[in-house]
Design an enzyme around this catalytic site. Sequence first.
Site, short mmCIF file in Angstrom:
data_model
loop_
_atom_site.label_atom_id
_atom_site.label_comp_id
_atom_site.label_asym_id
_atom_site.label_seq_id
_atom_site.Cartn_x
_atom_site.Cartn_y
_atom_site.Cartn_z
N THR A 51 42.29 41.98 45.56
CA THR A 51 43.46 41.72 44.72
C THR A 51 43.25 42.36 43.34
O THR A 51 43.95 42.03 42.39
CB THR A 51 43.72 40.20 44.53
OG1 THR A 51 42.55 39.62 43.94
CG2 THR A 51 44.05 39.51 45.83
N ILE B 64 39.77 35.92 36.22
CA ILE B 64 40.30 35.64 37.56
C ILE B 64 39.15 35.29 38.51
O ILE B 64 39.24 34.33 39.29
CB ILE B 64 41.11 36.84 38.10
CG1 ILE B 64 42.36 37.06 37.24
CG2 ILE B 64 41.51 36.61 39.56
CD1 ILE B 64 43.11 38.34 37.52
N GLU C 184 49.47 52.98 46.47
CA GLU C 184 50.64 52.09 46.46
C GLU C 184 51.79 52.59 45.58
O GLU C 184 52.94 52.21 45.79
CB GLU C 184 50.23 50.69 46.00
CG GLU C 184 49.87 50.60 44.52
CD GLU C 184 49.49 49.19 44.08
OE1 GLU C 184 48.63 48.56 44.73
OE2 GLU C 184 50.05 48.71 43.08
N HIS D 41 51.17 43.99 46.24
CA HIS D 41 50.85 43.72 44.82
C HIS D 41 51.66 42.53 44.30
O HIS D 41 52.35 42.63 43.29
CB HIS D 41 51.12 44.98 43.98
CG HIS D 41 50.24 45.04 42.76
ND1 HIS D 41 49.64 46.19 42.33
CD2 HIS D 41 49.87 44.09 41.87
CE1 HIS D 41 48.95 45.95 41.23
NE2 HIS D 41 49.07 44.68 40.94
N ARG E 231 42.34 46.25 42.19
CA ARG E 231 43.13 47.49 42.13
C ARG E 231 42.78 48.31 43.37
O ARG E 231 41.63 48.30 43.83
CB ARG E 231 42.80 48.31 40.87
CG ARG E 231 43.46 47.81 39.60
CD ARG E 231 44.97 48.05 39.58
NE ARG E 231 45.60 47.56 38.36
CZ ARG E 231 46.09 46.33 38.19
NH1 ARG E 231 46.05 45.45 39.19
NH2 ARG E 231 46.64 45.97 37.05
N ASP F 206 45.95 43.18 48.56
CA ASP F 206 47.18 43.02 47.77
C ASP F 206 47.46 44.30 46.99
O ASP F 206 48.52 44.44 46.40
CB ASP F 206 47.03 41.84 46.80
CG ASP F 206 48.33 41.60 46.04
OD1 ASP F 206 49.38 41.46 46.70
OD2 ASP F 206 48.32 41.58 44.79
P1 NAI Z 1 38.44 40.28 33.17
O1 NAI Z 1 38.29 41.42 32.23
O2 NAI Z 1 38.51 38.89 32.64
O3 NAI Z 1 37.26 40.31 34.26
C1 NAI Z 1 36.79 41.47 34.86
C2 NAI Z 1 35.31 41.28 35.10
O4 NAI Z 1 34.85 42.41 35.86
C3 NAI Z 1 34.48 41.22 33.80
O5 NAI Z 1 33.67 40.08 33.80
C4 NAI Z 1 33.66 42.51 33.85
O6 NAI Z 1 32.40 42.37 33.24
C5 NAI Z 1 33.57 42.72 35.36
N1 NAI Z 1 33.18 44.07 35.73
C6 NAI Z 1 33.33 45.23 35.05
N2 NAI Z 1 32.75 46.25 35.71
C7 NAI Z 1 32.23 45.71 36.85
C8 NAI Z 1 31.48 46.24 37.94
N3 NAI Z 1 31.14 47.54 37.98
N4 NAI Z 1 31.10 45.40 38.92
C9 NAI Z 1 31.41 44.09 38.87
N5 NAI Z 1 32.09 43.54 37.84
C10 NAI Z 1 32.50 44.33 36.86
O7 NAI Z 1 39.75 40.62 34.04
P2 NAI Z 1 40.63 39.64 34.92
O8 NAI Z 1 41.76 39.11 34.11
O9 NAI Z 1 39.76 38.69 35.63
O10 NAI Z 1 41.28 40.68 35.96
C11 NAI Z 1 40.48 41.39 36.87
C12 NAI Z 1 41.29 42.49 37.50
O11 NAI Z 1 42.27 41.93 38.37
C13 NAI Z 1 42.13 43.34 36.50
O12 NAI Z 1 41.35 44.39 35.94
C14 NAI Z 1 43.24 43.86 37.36
O13 NAI Z 1 42.90 45.14 37.86
C15 NAI Z 1 43.33 42.86 38.52
N6 NAI Z 1 44.61 42.15 38.53
C16 NAI Z 1 45.38 42.20 39.67
C17 NAI Z 1 46.59 41.56 39.73
C18 NAI Z 1 47.45 41.55 40.97
O14 NAI Z 1 48.63 41.18 40.91
N7 NAI Z 1 46.93 41.93 42.13
C19 NAI Z 1 47.12 40.85 38.56
C20 NAI Z 1 46.20 40.80 37.44
C21 NAI Z 1 45.01 41.45 37.42
#
Ligand code: NAI
Length: 328
Positions: A233, A155, A264, A296, A235, A259
């Site tokens: 957006t 994302i 929540e 959300h 958590r 978001d």
């Molecule tokens: P992803 O796993 O592809 O990317 C997460 C990135 O965060 C990874 O590159 C990881 O290395 C990095 N990361 C881990 N620990 C970190 C730290 N301490 N500091 C900085 N970066 C760190 O996951 P994706 O698909 O990009 O999703 C990210 C998050 O978005 C999900 O974990 C979820 O919580 C949230 N999300 C929210 C939604 C919503 O409707 N608001 C919907 C889908 C996901």
Amino acid sequence: MRIILFSSHQYDITTFNEANTAYGYSLNFQESHLDVDTAVLARGYDVVCPFVNDSLDATVLQRLHEGGTRLIALRSAGSNHVDLDAAQQLGLTVVRVPAYSPYAVAEHAVGLILALNRHLPRAVARTREGDFSLHGMMGFDLHGKTVGVVGAGIIGQVFSHIMAGFGMQVLAHDPGPPAAAMLALGARYVPLDTLLAEADIVSLHCPLVPATYHLIDATALARMKRGAMLINTGRGGLVESNALIGALKSGQLGHLGLDVYEEEGGLFFEDHSNQPLQDDVLARLLMFPNVIVTAHQAFFTREAISEIAHTTLGNVKAWHSGAARNTV
Ligand code: NAI
């Protein structure tokens, strides 16, 4: 195969029934959240399919296991609501939907930025009232400013691509190796403190894990540029909500788009408009003119919802045939 889906809404029923024409599983849609009291509903179901505000702590998992459940098929990318150690000890497989539509979430984050910067909710309310004045409406050009992306995963990369399209400099903070797509945008990987100090807009796209709990607290907010914008957006637990109020009151934080919110659960995804809001922190946040809270909904596009249903049922099929995929 019997699957029970907790926290089901009409859109889950529609999309899962559509996707299920290819599988023919028995689907039981439950409106209730999954928790220690409702876990009993899953008795006899091989697969439990929860959503983000369901609770899968060790006790709930134990009850599910006792009831015969063997697979937890999350309809989300995040898995912070599951005690993964407990699941492993019980021999429960946990699968998720890793990337249903990064565009949905990234585009919503951009929507929050534009709405905050150009005061769109106020503008709509004003013109509806016949007030066509511009006082308080001044924004800033995104072009030439700096955006800080915390978590440059799937994302975060889509988000960075869009923001680079506005002509913004991209700073990234991620413990993983730099992504080629980010480097191609000219993004600079920097420590979190540098990102906070230099970014005009900070957007959170990392998972909620112990290391990122309250990543943005009072200290981090004080490190940000005065008047900068924070977008979450990711958590709710990534941000210490209480600390936001002081930062907004002092003007240290200029704009806030949420978001997700750490408390929540039990609020978001439901209509509480006829009851007094019990959460004083959220109530205060909602009073600031430079704050936008959405419930959300970043994931909530037609494409994402359809993908969630198809991938979830595909995950179940893969697990059933002994080739589990998208395991957490
Ligand atoms: P992803 O796993 O592809 O990317 C997460 C990135 O965060 C990874 O590159 C990881 O290395 C990095 N990361 C881990 N620990 C970190 C730290 N301490 N500091 C900085 N970066 C760190 O996951 P994706 O698909 O990009 O999703 C990210 C998050 O978005 C999900 O974990 C979820 O919580 C949230 N999300 C929210 C939604 C919503 O409707 N608001 C919907 C889908 C996901």
